[in-house]
Motif scaffolding. Structure first.
Motif, mmCIF file in Angstrom:
data_model
loop_
_atom_site.group_PDB
_atom_site.id
_atom_site.type_symbol
_atom_site.label_atom_id
_atom_site.label_comp_id
_atom_site.label_asym_id
_atom_site.label_seq_id
_atom_site.Cartn_x
_atom_site.Cartn_y
_atom_site.Cartn_z
ATOM 1 N N ASP A 159 10.471 3.569 5.384
ATOM 2 C CA ASP A 159 10.905 4.551 4.661
ATOM 3 C C ASP A 159 10.458 5.651 4.027
ATOM 4 O O ASP A 159 10.045 4.450 3.242
ATOM 5 N N GLY A 160 11.334 6.496 3.350
ATOM 6 C CA GLY A 160 10.218 6.890 1.383
ATOM 7 C C GLY A 160 9.604 7.700 2.102
ATOM 8 O O GLY A 160 8.682 7.846 3.282
ATOM 9 N N PRO A 161 8.506 8.794 1.397
ATOM 10 C CA PRO A 161 7.394 9.507 1.688
ATOM 11 C C PRO A 161 5.950 9.118 2.153
ATOM 12 O O PRO A 161 5.304 9.552 2.957
ATOM 13 N N ASP A 162 6.237 7.436 2.256
ATOM 14 C CA ASP A 162 4.764 6.898 2.495
ATOM 15 C C ASP A 162 5.271 5.702 3.043
ATOM 16 O O ASP A 162 4.581 5.107 2.829
ATOM 17 N N ASN A 163 6.402 5.754 3.971
ATOM 18 C CA ASN A 163 7.108 4.839 4.470
ATOM 19 C C ASN A 163 7.010 3.476 3.917
ATOM 20 O O ASN A 163 6.825 2.451 4.403
ATOM 21 N N ASN A 164 7.607 3.666 2.435
ATOM 22 C CA ASN A 164 6.571 2.631 1.707
ATOM 23 C C ASN A 164 8.608 1.582 1.154
ATOM 24 O O ASN A 164 7.984 0.762 0.557
ATOM 25 N N MET A 165 8.942 1.849 1.833
ATOM 26 C CA MET A 165 10.219 1.611 1.348
ATOM 27 C C MET A 165 10.395 0.795 2.706
ATOM 28 O O MET A 165 10.726 0.911 3.500
ATOM 29 N N ARG A 191 -1.005 -4.278 3.520
ATOM 30 C CA ARG A 191 0.130 -3.252 4.403
ATOM 31 C C ARG A 191 0.875 -4.727 5.217
ATOM 32 O O ARG A 191 -0.089 -5.191 6.052
ATOM 33 N N ILE A 192 2.110 -4.696 5.054
ATOM 34 C CA ILE A 192 2.424 -5.973 5.376
ATOM 35 C C ILE A 192 3.650 -5.332 6.480
ATOM 36 O O ILE A 192 4.444 -6.689 7.328
ATOM 37 N N ALA A 193 3.590 -3.818 6.918
ATOM 38 C CA ALA A 193 4.987 -3.293 7.986
ATOM 39 C C ALA A 193 4.532 -4.602 8.974
ATOM 40 O O ALA A 193 5.701 -4.654 9.321
ATOM 41 N N PHE A 194 3.354 -3.715 9.518
ATOM 42 C CA PHE A 194 3.450 -4.184 10.697
ATOM 43 C C PHE A 194 3.625 -5.840 11.124
ATOM 44 O O PHE A 194 4.545 -6.211 12.090
ATOM 45 N N ASP A 195 3.198 -6.542 10.181
ATOM 46 C CA ASP A 195 3.393 -8.219 10.530
ATOM 47 C C ASP A 195 4.878 -8.642 10.820
ATOM 48 O O ASP A 195 5.442 -9.119 11.459
ATOM 49 N N LEU A 196 5.924 -7.536 9.347
ATOM 50 C CA LEU A 196 7.275 -7.919 9.076
ATOM 51 C C LEU A 196 7.704 -7.527 10.806
ATOM 52 O O LEU A 196 8.721 -7.666 11.152
ATOM 53 N N ARG A 197 7.188 -6.620 11.198
ATOM 54 C CA ARG A 197 8.466 -5.790 12.488
ATOM 55 C C ARG A 197 7.933 -6.590 13.519
ATOM 56 O O ARG A 197 9.003 -7.042 14.681
ATOM 57 N N ARG A 198 6.546 -7.343 13.939
ATOM 58 C CA ARG A 198 5.953 -7.579 14.466
ATOM 59 C C ARG A 198 7.200 -9.467 14.513
ATOM 60 O O ARG A 198 7.403 -9.698 15.770
ATOM 61 N N CYS A 221 1.084 -1.266 0.145
ATOM 62 C CA CYS A 221 -0.083 -0.188 0.130
ATOM 63 C C CYS A 221 0.844 1.373 0.149
ATOM 64 O O CYS A 221 1.772 1.451 0.573
ATOM 65 N N GLY A 222 0.329 2.076 -0.791
ATOM 66 C CA GLY A 222 1.385 3.547 -0.969
ATOM 67 C C GLY A 222 3.000 3.391 -1.901
ATOM 68 O O GLY A 222 3.339 4.007 -2.159
ATOM 69 N N GLY A 223 3.082 2.435 -1.729
ATOM 70 C CA GLY A 223 3.958 1.872 -2.650
ATOM 71 C C GLY A 223 4.234 2.467 -4.366
ATOM 72 O O GLY A 223 3.723 2.877 -4.840
#
Length: 146
Positions: A108-114, A93-100, A59-61
């Motif tokens: 990082d990036g303007p939309d936190n998509n990196m 949206r997978i960032a939360f799951d990967l962080r957990r 998402c936002g990528g």
């Protein structure tokens, strides 16, 4: 000095040294000159391997400026002038799951998509398997909740 400044033999020698470090079954090195070209190559390889055209994107990528990549970039197809998500593209949206799961270091990036994953280097087969497993679990969980 970039690979473009070196003779073709030097590029071939580098590719041989690089592929010698890969696990069995991986032995091809493709040089590209941009992120868009790398993404297009990845899509072509995935299509050749699966005979499917669908894609799961962040998402936002933002994935590049070519026609096929703009159609797979939520920041473009959902943005001003965009025509919405194509039917063959799923934004997740997978960032939360990967962080957990302890895999994601930060975004990082303007939309936190990196996504910055760990360990950054070296990235071995066990690390790749753990990343794929975590992404697959996240996508399955999101699909079940959709």
């Amino acid at each position: 000095m970039t690979i473009h400044d070196e003779p073709a033999e030097a590029g071939a020698a580098y590719a041989e040294r690089l592929t010698a470090t890969l696990p069995d079954g991986l032995g091809v090195c493709c040089f590209v000159n941009s992120g868009s070209e790398a993404s297009e190559l990845a899509l072509r390889m995935a299509h050749a391997h699966t005979d499917r055209t669908g894609a799961v994107v962040l998402c936002g990528g933002y994935h590049g400026t070519t026609t096929s990549l703009v159609g797979r970039s939520p920041c473009k197809f959902n943005g001003r002038g965009g025509s919405g998500r194509p039917a063959h593209v799923w934004a997740r949206r997978i960032a939360f799951d990967l962080r957990r799961a302890g895999i994601l270091i930060s975004t990082d990036g303007p939309d936190n998509n990196m996504l910055k994953i760990k360990p950054p280097m070296p990235f071995g087969r066990d690390d790749a398997d753990a990343l794929v497993t975590a992404i697959r679990r996240s996508l399955c969980d999101q699909a079940a909740g959709s």
